[in-house]
Design a protein around this motif. Structure first.
Motif, PDB file in Angstrom:
ATOM      1  N   PHE A   1       0.836  -1.195   0.000  1.00 32.14           N
ATOM      2  CA  PHE A   1       0.000   0.000   0.000  1.00 32.14           C
ATOM      3  C   PHE A   1       0.879   1.256   0.000  1.00 32.14           C
ATOM      4  O   PHE A   1       1.999   1.239   0.501  1.00 32.14           O
ATOM      5  CB  PHE A   1      -0.893   0.033   1.242  1.00 32.14           C
ATOM      6  CG  PHE A   1      -1.843  -1.124   1.347  1.00 32.14           C
ATOM      7  CD1 PHE A   1      -3.108  -1.052   0.778  1.00 32.14           C
ATOM      8  CD2 PHE A   1      -1.473  -2.284   2.015  1.00 32.14           C
ATOM      9  CE1 PHE A   1      -3.991  -2.122   0.875  1.00 32.14           C
ATOM     10  CE2 PHE A   1      -2.350  -3.348   2.123  1.00 32.14           C
ATOM     11  CZ  PHE A   1      -3.608  -3.272   1.542  1.00 32.14           C
ATOM     12  N   PRO A   2       0.360   2.373  -0.547  1.00 30.18           N
ATOM     13  CA  PRO A   2       1.107   3.629  -0.469  1.00 30.18           C
ATOM     14  C   PRO A   2       1.406   3.988   0.983  1.00 30.18           C
ATOM     15  O   PRO A   2       0.633   3.670   1.891  1.00 30.18           O
ATOM     16  CB  PRO A   2       0.145   4.644  -1.104  1.00 30.18           C
ATOM     17  CG  PRO A   2      -0.735   3.823  -1.996  1.00 30.18           C
ATOM     18  CD  PRO A   2      -0.910   2.515  -1.288  1.00 30.18           C
ATOM     19  N   GLY A   3       2.543   4.656   1.191  1.00 28.31           N
ATOM     20  CA  GLY A   3       2.949   5.046   2.537  1.00 28.31           C
ATOM     21  C   GLY A   3       3.137   6.541   2.647  1.00 28.31           C
ATOM     22  O   GLY A   3       3.254   7.265   1.646  1.00 28.31           O
ATOM     23  N   PHE A   4       3.175   7.019   3.879  1.00 33.18           N
ATOM     24  CA  PHE A   4       3.386   8.439   4.150  1.00 33.18           C
ATOM     25  C   PHE A   4       4.873   8.785   4.055  1.00 33.18           C
ATOM     26  O   PHE A   4       5.743   7.962   4.389  1.00 33.18           O
ATOM     27  CB  PHE A   4       2.880   8.805   5.553  1.00 33.18           C
ATOM     28  CG  PHE A   4       1.386   8.756   5.699  1.00 33.18           C
ATOM     29  CD1 PHE A   4       0.584   9.695   5.073  1.00 33.18           C
ATOM     30  CD2 PHE A   4       0.788   7.778   6.480  1.00 33.18           C
ATOM     31  CE1 PHE A   4      -0.793   9.666   5.208  1.00 33.18           C
ATOM     32  CE2 PHE A   4      -0.587   7.743   6.628  1.00 33.18           C
ATOM     33  CZ  PHE A   4      -1.381   8.688   5.988  1.00 33.18           C
ATOM     34  N   ALA A   5       5.170  10.004   3.625  1.00 33.21           N
ATOM     35  CA  ALA A   5       6.555  10.475   3.581  1.00 33.21           C
ATOM     36  C   ALA A   5       7.163  10.396   4.978  1.00 33.21           C
ATOM     37  O   ALA A   5       6.524  10.735   5.976  1.00 33.21           O
ATOM     38  CB  ALA A   5       6.605  11.915   3.061  1.00 33.21           C
ATOM     39  N   GLY A   6       8.393   9.910   5.038  1.00 32.92           N
ATOM     40  CA  GLY A   6       9.087   9.801   6.317  1.00 32.92           C
ATOM     41  C   GLY A   6       8.884   8.493   7.045  1.00 32.92           C
ATOM     42  O   GLY A   6       9.579   8.214   8.022  1.00 32.92           O
ATOM     43  N   GLU A   7       7.915   7.696   6.591  1.00 31.69           N
ATOM     44  CA  GLU A   7       7.658   6.408   7.257  1.00 31.69           C
ATOM     45  C   GLU A   7       8.616   5.312   6.790  1.00 31.69           C
ATOM     46  O   GLU A   7       8.861   4.352   7.520  1.00 31.69           O
ATOM     47  CB  GLU A   7       6.223   5.942   6.986  1.00 31.69           C
ATOM     48  CG  GLU A   7       5.176   6.616   7.832  1.00 31.69           C
ATOM     49  CD  GLU A   7       3.821   5.939   7.672  1.00 31.69           C
ATOM     50  OE1 GLU A   7       3.018   6.014   8.621  1.00 31.69           O
ATOM     51  OE2 GLU A   7       3.560   5.349   6.612  1.00 31.69           O
ATOM     52  N   GLY A   8       9.121   5.437   5.590  1.00 33.02           N
ATOM     53  CA  GLY A   8       9.968   4.396   5.043  1.00 33.02           C
ATOM     54  C   GLY A   8       9.164   3.182   4.618  1.00 33.02           C
ATOM     55  O   GLY A   8       7.940   3.218   4.505  1.00 33.02           O
ATOM     56  N   ARG A   9       9.858   2.092   4.397  1.00 23.58           N
ATOM     57  CA  ARG A   9       9.220   0.824   4.020  1.00 23.58           C
ATOM     58  C   ARG A   9       9.113  -0.050   5.259  1.00 23.58           C
ATOM     59  O   ARG A   9      10.088  -0.180   6.013  1.00 23.58           O
ATOM     60  CB  ARG A   9      10.053   0.122   2.938  1.00 23.58           C
ATOM     61  CG  ARG A   9      10.187   0.908   1.647  1.00 23.58           C
ATOM     62  CD  ARG A   9      11.041   0.176   0.626  1.00 23.58           C
ATOM     63  NE  ARG A   9      12.446   0.235   0.939  1.00 23.58           N
ATOM     64  CZ  ARG A   9      13.341   1.000   0.313  1.00 23.58           C
ATOM     65  NH1 ARG A   9      12.947   1.801  -0.668  1.00 23.58           N
ATOM     66  NH2 ARG A   9      14.603   0.979   0.650  1.00 23.58           N
TER      67      ARG A   9
END
Length: 323
Positions: free
Chosen positions: A60-68
């Motif tokens: 799923f798409p993630g938020f900036a700064g969260e990483g993988r």
């Protein structure tokens, strides 16, 4: 107004640098790009290489700064060197009592395509299991790369709607690690370049091979690396299975080479496919160097000879000064 926006951007970048783990060997620098995520959802199921079970992955798409990061049994397991454990013939992430195995091919494709932030949900058929494995698919990263290209990538935003600067670790000075006759050396370079060698003196069909990317970018990865498959020596298959490994391995998801008879499942996608697959693995393992949506792969000329997952992890940790 323009000056205020510029100051705010500088403060954001400075704050990003301050949150990154570093050492004397590397410097975090701006790439001039923004962090990215996938533009849609990806779902793939398949047999796993070592357990032989079937698992399902949803990205799923993630938020900036969260990483993988992986999500398994309601636990979050960051794709970070902090949680990497070397297990036989693969790289495993461990946190809070759960283990996610064989992560290297998927992470290799995500790193190469610049998917800096995403949530990777993974599940298997045993609801009580504390261990899960990423499906092996055809033994390469090709299917993951194609899935990413199909949904596309987009700018990642944080939970407040702000984008994030993408930074990368630049090597400051030459460095090397080794185990017996295997080594990884790296040298400062303005761009990422990987040179890799393998040596199987008892397997004439493979023998000694070298591959070099100059430089490594999305196009080189897509056309010269992603489709290279994992491989094994036929005479070692029985002992590996007796050790509980490669239960799901077959001629459909791995190259098998016999000492006396050569490749059992031609034709090769490249004459030096085993060597190229080692590059694929190296990129996946070094992607674990990523922090907070940064680039994981160090900007350097990396030279690896007879490398493997354990040596790759040692190298990443050495760059951080943790070993």
């Amino acid at each position: 107004m323009q000056s205020q926006l510029k100051l705010l951007r500088q403060m954001t970048v400075s704050g990003t640098f301050n949150t990154l783990k570093s050492s004397n060997l590397i410097s975090w620098k701006s790439t001039g790009r923004l962090q990215q995520t996938i533009a849609g959802c990806i779902e793939k199921s398949g047999k796993t290489l070592h357990s032989g079970e079937v698992s399902k992955v949803k990205i799923f798409p993630g938020f900036a700064g969260e990483g993988r990061y992986f999500k398994f049994q309601s636990k979050s397991v960051p794709a970070s060197i902090d949680f990497a454990k070397v297990s036989p013939l693969c790289t495993t992430l461990c946190k809070d009592g759960v283990r996610v195995r064989t992560v290297e091919h998927l992470l290799s494709a995500l790193e190469a395509k610049g998917v800096d932030n995403c949530k990777i949900e993974i599940e298997n058929q045993d609801c009580d299991s504390r261990e899960v494995e990423v499906p092996i698919l055809d033994g390469s990263a090709c299917a993951w790369l194609e899935a990413i290209e199909k949904v596309g990538v987009k700018e990642a935003l944080d939970q407040h709607g702000n984008n994030g600067e993408k930074v990368a670790p630049y090597l400051n000075e030459p460095v090397h690690v080794w185990r017996n006759d295997s080594f990884i050396a790296a040298f400062p370079s303005p761009k990422v370049r990987i040179t890799c060698g393998v040596h199987f003196p008892k397997v004439p069909t493979i023998g000694c091979q070298w591959f070099s990317s100059a430089p490594l970018d999305e196009s080189v990865y897509a056309t010269q690396i992603a489709s290279s498959r994992t491989f094994c020596i036929y005479e070692e298959v029985e002992s590996m299975r007796n050790a509980g490994l490669i239960k799901g391995g077959s001629l459909e998801n791995a190259l098998v080479c016999s000492i006396s008879d050569g490749w059992l499942n031609p034709s090769l996608r490249f004459p030096d496919e085993p060597c190229r697959h080692k590059v694929l693995d190296l990129i996946g393992d070094l992607s674990l160097f990523a922090q907070n949506g940064s680039q994981g792969l160090p900007v350097a000329h990396i030279v690896a000879f007879k490398g493997g997952h354990a040596l790759h992890i040692d190298f990443a940790r050495h760059l951080l000064g943790t070993i």
